[in-house]
Design a protein around this motif. Structure first.
Motif, PDB file in Angstrom:
ATOM      1  N   ARG A 149       2.402   1.571  -3.385  1.00 39.38           N
ATOM      2  CA  ARG A 149       1.591   2.169  -4.395  1.00 39.38           C
ATOM      3  C   ARG A 149       1.310   3.443  -4.180  1.00 39.38           C
ATOM      4  O   ARG A 149       1.131   4.476  -5.215  1.00 39.38           O
ATOM      5  CB  ARG A 149       0.173   1.439  -4.020  1.00 39.38           C
ATOM      6  N   GLU A 150       1.024   4.029  -2.952  1.00 44.59           N
ATOM      7  CA  GLU A 150       0.814   5.475  -2.719  1.00 44.59           C
ATOM      8  C   GLU A 150       1.963   6.322  -3.533  1.00 44.59           C
ATOM      9  O   GLU A 150       1.649   7.432  -4.064  1.00 44.59           O
ATOM     10  CB  GLU A 150       0.960   5.956  -1.308  1.00 44.59           C
ATOM     11  N   HIS A 151       2.981   5.823  -3.527  1.00 48.43           N
ATOM     12  CA  HIS A 151       4.202   6.630  -4.210  1.00 48.43           C
ATOM     13  C   HIS A 151       4.774   6.104  -5.345  1.00 48.43           C
ATOM     14  O   HIS A 151       5.788   6.419  -5.842  1.00 48.43           O
ATOM     15  CB  HIS A 151       5.249   6.686  -2.891  1.00 48.43           C
TER      16      HIS A 151
ATOM     17  N   THR B  91       0.837  -1.224  -0.011  1.00 52.67           N
ATOM     18  CA  THR B  91       0.010   0.045   0.028  1.00 52.67           C
ATOM     19  C   THR B  91       1.017   1.484   0.104  1.00 52.67           C
ATOM     20  O   THR B  91       0.534   2.302  -0.697  1.00 52.67           O
ATOM     21  CB  THR B  91      -0.975   0.021   1.108  1.00 52.67           C
TER      22      THR B  91
END
Ligand code: UDP
Length: 252
Positions: A202-204, A199
Motif C-alpha cells: 500500500r505504501e508503494h 501495508t
C-alpha cells in the motif's frame, strides 16, 4: 515494453496433492509458461518453504525457540530455490538464485547491484531465504523483492482462485472478491496475505494479484486477463462505496 512481475509461489508446488509425494510437474509447467511469456513479461520469483518446514507450525510442534523455527523455515525456502533453479534451467530458463541468508555455496547475496547484474544477463531471478529475518513471511518477502526489482505487479500463486470473504475450503457461502482496496483487505483481515505485506504494498501502491497457481496455464491466463484472480490495489473513482468500508473508524 515488458512487464516485470514478482511471482510468489508456495513450496507446496513441489508436493503432489493426491499422493503427498514430491513432484516437479507444476514447476516444469511454470517454466514453460514463463518461457512463452518471455517477450512480454520478465519474472522474479519468491519461493516459500512450506512443503518442508514452517516456523510457526513445525517449529512450535517441536518446541523450538520461535526464532530458530523461522530460521529453519528460511533454509527450507533455499532448498526449494535450488530445486526450482535446476528445474527451470532444464527447461531452458537461465536463472540467478539469490539467498537472503548468506550462503555463497548456494546463491548470490541480494543487492541492487546483483539484481541489476542478473537482469543484464537476461536471467530470471529466484529469491530464497525470505527476508532473512524471523517473524516475517514469504508474502512480505514478495512485496519487498517486488519493490527491489521494480515490479509492475505482485502475483501470488496460491491454492484458491482468489480472495474470498471467508475460507472457500471451509465455508460454502464464501463470496469471491474480484478486487479490493489495501485498506479494506487490512480491515477485513481476510487471511489471504499478511498485514505486513499488504501495508508495504500500500505504501508503494504496488498492486497484488491472487490466483490459483495449480490451475492449468495459470500464468498465461494471468498475463492475458487483468481480471484473472483477485486484485488488491488502490481504489478508483469507479469503485462502489461499499467496497471502501472503514479503516480505523474512518470512512475510506
Ligand atoms: N520465514 C521467515 N522469514 C521470512 C520468510 C519466511 O522466518 O522472511 C520462515 C517462516 O517460518 C515460514 C517459513 O520460512 O513459515 C517458510 O515460508 P512460508 O511458510 O511462507 O512458505 P510457503 O507457505 O509459502 O510454502
Amino acid at each position: 515494453m515488458r512487464s516485470t512481475i514478482l511471482l510468489k509461489v508456495t513450496g507446496e508446488i513441489f508436493t503432489d496433492a493426491a499422493t503427498s509425494m514430491p513432484t516437479s510437474v507444476l514447476a516444469r509447467s511454470l517454466a514453460r509458461q514463463i518461457k512463452k511469456l518471455a517477450d512480454t513479461h520478465h519474472f522474479g520469483i519468491v519461493i516459500g518453504g512450506g512443503n518442508f518446514f514452517r516456523g510457526s507450525r513445525h517449529g512450535t510442534a517441536l518446541g523450538l525457540n520461535a526464532s530458530v523455527g523461522h530460521q529453519i523455515g528460511m533454509l527450507a525456502t533455499m532448498m526449494n530455490g535450488l530445486t526450482l533453479k535446476d528445474l527451470f534451467e532444464q527447461e531452458g530458463l537461465p536463472c540467478t538464485l539469490f539467498c537472503a541468508v548468506p550462503s555463497a555455496q548456494v546463491g548470490t547475496a541480494i543487492s541492487h547491484q546483483t539484481i541489476t547484474e542478473a537482469r543484464a544477463a537476461g536471467h530470471y531471478m529466484i529469491f530464497t531465504g525470505g527476508t532473512g529475518n524471523p517473524f516475517f513471511t514469504t508474502d512480505t518477502t514478495a512485496v519487498l523483492r517486488g519493490l527491489q526489482i521494480q515490479a509492475d505487479e505482485i502475483w501470488k500463486g496460491t491454492l484458491v482462485d482468489g480472495i474470498f470473504s471467508a475460507d472457500p475450503k471451509k465455508d460454502p457461502y464464501a463470496a469471491y472478491i474480484p478486487h479490493i482496496s489495501y485498506e479494506k483487505a487490512l480491515f477485513d483481515n481476510l487471511g489471504i496475505l499478511d498485514a505486513t505485506a499488504i501495508t508495504l504494498a500500500r505504501e508503494h501502491a504496488l498492486p497484488i494479484r491472487v490466483f490459483n497457481i495449480f490451475k492449468e496455464n495459470a500464468l498465461l491466463n494471468a498475463a492475458l486477463a487483468a481480471d484473472f484472480g483477485s486484485r488488491i490495489c488502490p481504489l478508483t473513482n469507479n469503485d462502489n462505496v461499499s467496497q471502501k468500508g472503514y479503516y480505523h473508524g474512518r470512512a475510506i
